[in-house]
Scaffold this active site. Structure first.
Site, short mmCIF file in Angstrom:
data_model
loop_
_atom_site.label_atom_id
_atom_site.label_comp_id
_atom_site.label_asym_id
_atom_site.label_seq_id
_atom_site.Cartn_x
_atom_site.Cartn_y
_atom_site.Cartn_z
N GLU A 115 14.91 -19.27 94.11
CA GLU A 115 15.57 -19.73 95.34
C GLU A 115 14.76 -20.77 96.10
O GLU A 115 14.38 -20.56 97.26
CB GLU A 115 15.85 -18.54 96.25
CG GLU A 115 16.77 -17.50 95.63
CD GLU A 115 17.09 -16.35 96.57
OE1 GLU A 115 16.59 -16.31 97.71
OE2 GLU A 115 17.85 -15.46 96.15
N GLU A 126 20.32 -11.81 90.75
CA GLU A 126 20.15 -10.90 91.89
C GLU A 126 21.52 -10.66 92.52
O GLU A 126 22.31 -11.59 92.65
CB GLU A 126 19.24 -11.48 92.99
CG GLU A 126 17.78 -11.53 92.62
CD GLU A 126 16.90 -12.09 93.76
OE1 GLU A 126 17.27 -11.97 94.94
OE2 GLU A 126 15.84 -12.66 93.43
#
Ligand code: FCB
Length: 416
Positions: free
Chosen positions: A170, A315
């Site tokens: 991320e 995720e």
């Protein structure tokens, strides 16, 4: 892989392809404990940085005893796990490589494989070694070279045990929270720095990607900023060419949690003039973390599929200490994933965040994401009921039979 199907048995639950990866995801700093050589540890010592003054401390004690949780994963029928390795342990100072730490990671990865759990390994999950942070972190001009050296060390020392690499977790989140909202180190800096950091992270990714492929031609490596990785141009404000980034991804990792509605508001400069809010009346997870919106996963998967690469949900989860939303969350999100598969998305695995409660960055221990509750004081593990539900799904490779009774919708949701 076999296609997604509704099994012929009666009742006929939505079934996932054989070979689908079923697992959980963690990151080094959130579970290992005693990661005192990185910028997050230093950040945790500063008053006011972390909710209630919490610290990662011993975290989930993985550096000493991860294997006990690997046993739990195996008992819960998981066949894959996404974890990260901690740069600050492996390179304690510039060029000071730690063979003992490497040996421990070899032991952990071997332990996973011995239990039939395929490791997916992230090189950078939000933390920098102190010596990298001191040189500017994302803004350090030599970061790409240093990160590539670290990737070379990791590939040489661990590559035989790893099939999937993620370079940077991320990066947009790291840059926005680090330089705009200030919730992550270095705690602010403004838009220009945020953009420079984003460009440098693209360069660091590209350098690590090439290094990993050089060392391990069959490695499968992933990252985000998808358009920049496709054609080497970052389109955030004025265009920036980063030609070395073009074509540097082998699969797409989707981290999906919730949705925010966003409205222009000139008072919210630190979030690029967007006021974020949930849909009124929608289910919200603990602490106002986010709206539960399963259909968003379908939308993201359909969009990601346009890149023509395999997709893994790397995720997905929610903070829910009482576990009253998680069972429904799991089923509804996996249902949307299955719908995506039926619509032709090449989605090959699902990693729930997370196995155990772990140190949730600026929220400290206030957000409980685990299928298994974990008390950081006593290290006691207590399975939540959703761990049994997920285990059944992993074991069958299918949603529970009762779900078959639900109407299976296959149409693409209309744009909002
Ligand atoms: C993601 C992070 C992960 C964890 C979850 C809840 O953004 O990658 O480390 O904090 O959120």
């Amino acid at each position: 892989m076999q296609p997604f199907h509704v099994s012929q048995s009666s009742p006929s639950p939505p079934t996932f392809p054989s070979g689908f990866l079923w697992g959980t995801a963690t990151s080094a700093h959130q579970v290992e404990g005693d990661n005192s050589n990185n910028d997050w540890w230093a950040w945790e010592q500063e008053p006011g940085r972390i909710a209630r003054g919490h610290q990662s401390g011993q975290a989930g004690d993985w550096w000493r005893a991860a294997e006990a949780d690997f046993d739990r994963m195996a008992a819960l029928h998981q066949n894959a796990h996404r974890l990260s390795i901690e740069w600050s342990r492996l390179e304690r100072g510039p060029g000071k490589w730690d063979d003992g730490a490497l040996a421990r990671y070899r032991e952990m990865l071997t332990g996973l494989r011995q239990r039939g759990i395929a490791p997916m390994v992230t090189l950078h999950h939000f933390t920098f070694p102190l010596w990298v942070a001191a040189r500017g972190g994302w803004l350090w001009p030599e970061l790409p070279q240093a990160f590539a050296r670290f990737a070379r060390f990791a590939a040489a020392g661990l590559g035989d045990l790893v099939d999937f690499w993620c370079t940077i977790n991320e990066p947009i989140v790291a840059v926005v929270l680090g330089y705009l909202t200030g919730r992550f180190p270095p705690g602010g800096g403004g838009l220009r720095k945020a953009r420079d950091a984003a460009v440098n992270s693209l360069r660091a990714h590209a350098a690590a990607y090439r290094t990993l492929h050089g060392a391990q031609p069959n490695a499968r490596v992933n990252w985000a900023y998808l358009d920049a990785l496709r054609d080497g141009v970052l389109r955030v404000g004025p265009r920036v060419r980063v030609p070395e980034a073009a074509g540097t991804l082998d699969f797409i990792g989707v981290n999906y949690y919730s949705r925010d509605l966003v409205q222009f508001d000139r008072r919210h400069a630190r979030t690029l003039f967007g006021r974020h809010f949930p849909t009124p009346g929608a289910p919200i997870s603990d602490g106002g973390y986010g709206e539960v919106y399963p259909e968003g996963l379908l939308r993201v998967l359909l969009r990601a599929n346009q890149y023509g690469l395999p997709i893994y949900v790397t995720e997905n989860g929610l903070p829910d200490e009482d576990d009253n939303l998680r069972p429904g969350f799991l089923i509804d999100h996996l249902m949307e994933l299955w719908r995506a598969g039926r619509m032709g998305c090449d989605v090959r695995g699902y990693f729930h965040w997370s196995l155990i409660d772990n140190f949730e960055w600026a929220d400290g221990w206030t957000m409980r994401f685990g299928l298994i509750a974990m008390d950081p004081e006593t290290q006691t593990r207590t399975p939540r009921s959703s761990s049994t539900l997920y285990s059944e799904i992993c074991r069958r490779g299918a949603l529970p039979p009762a779900i078959a009774a639900r109407r299976v919708r296959l149409e693409i949701p209309p744009k909002e």
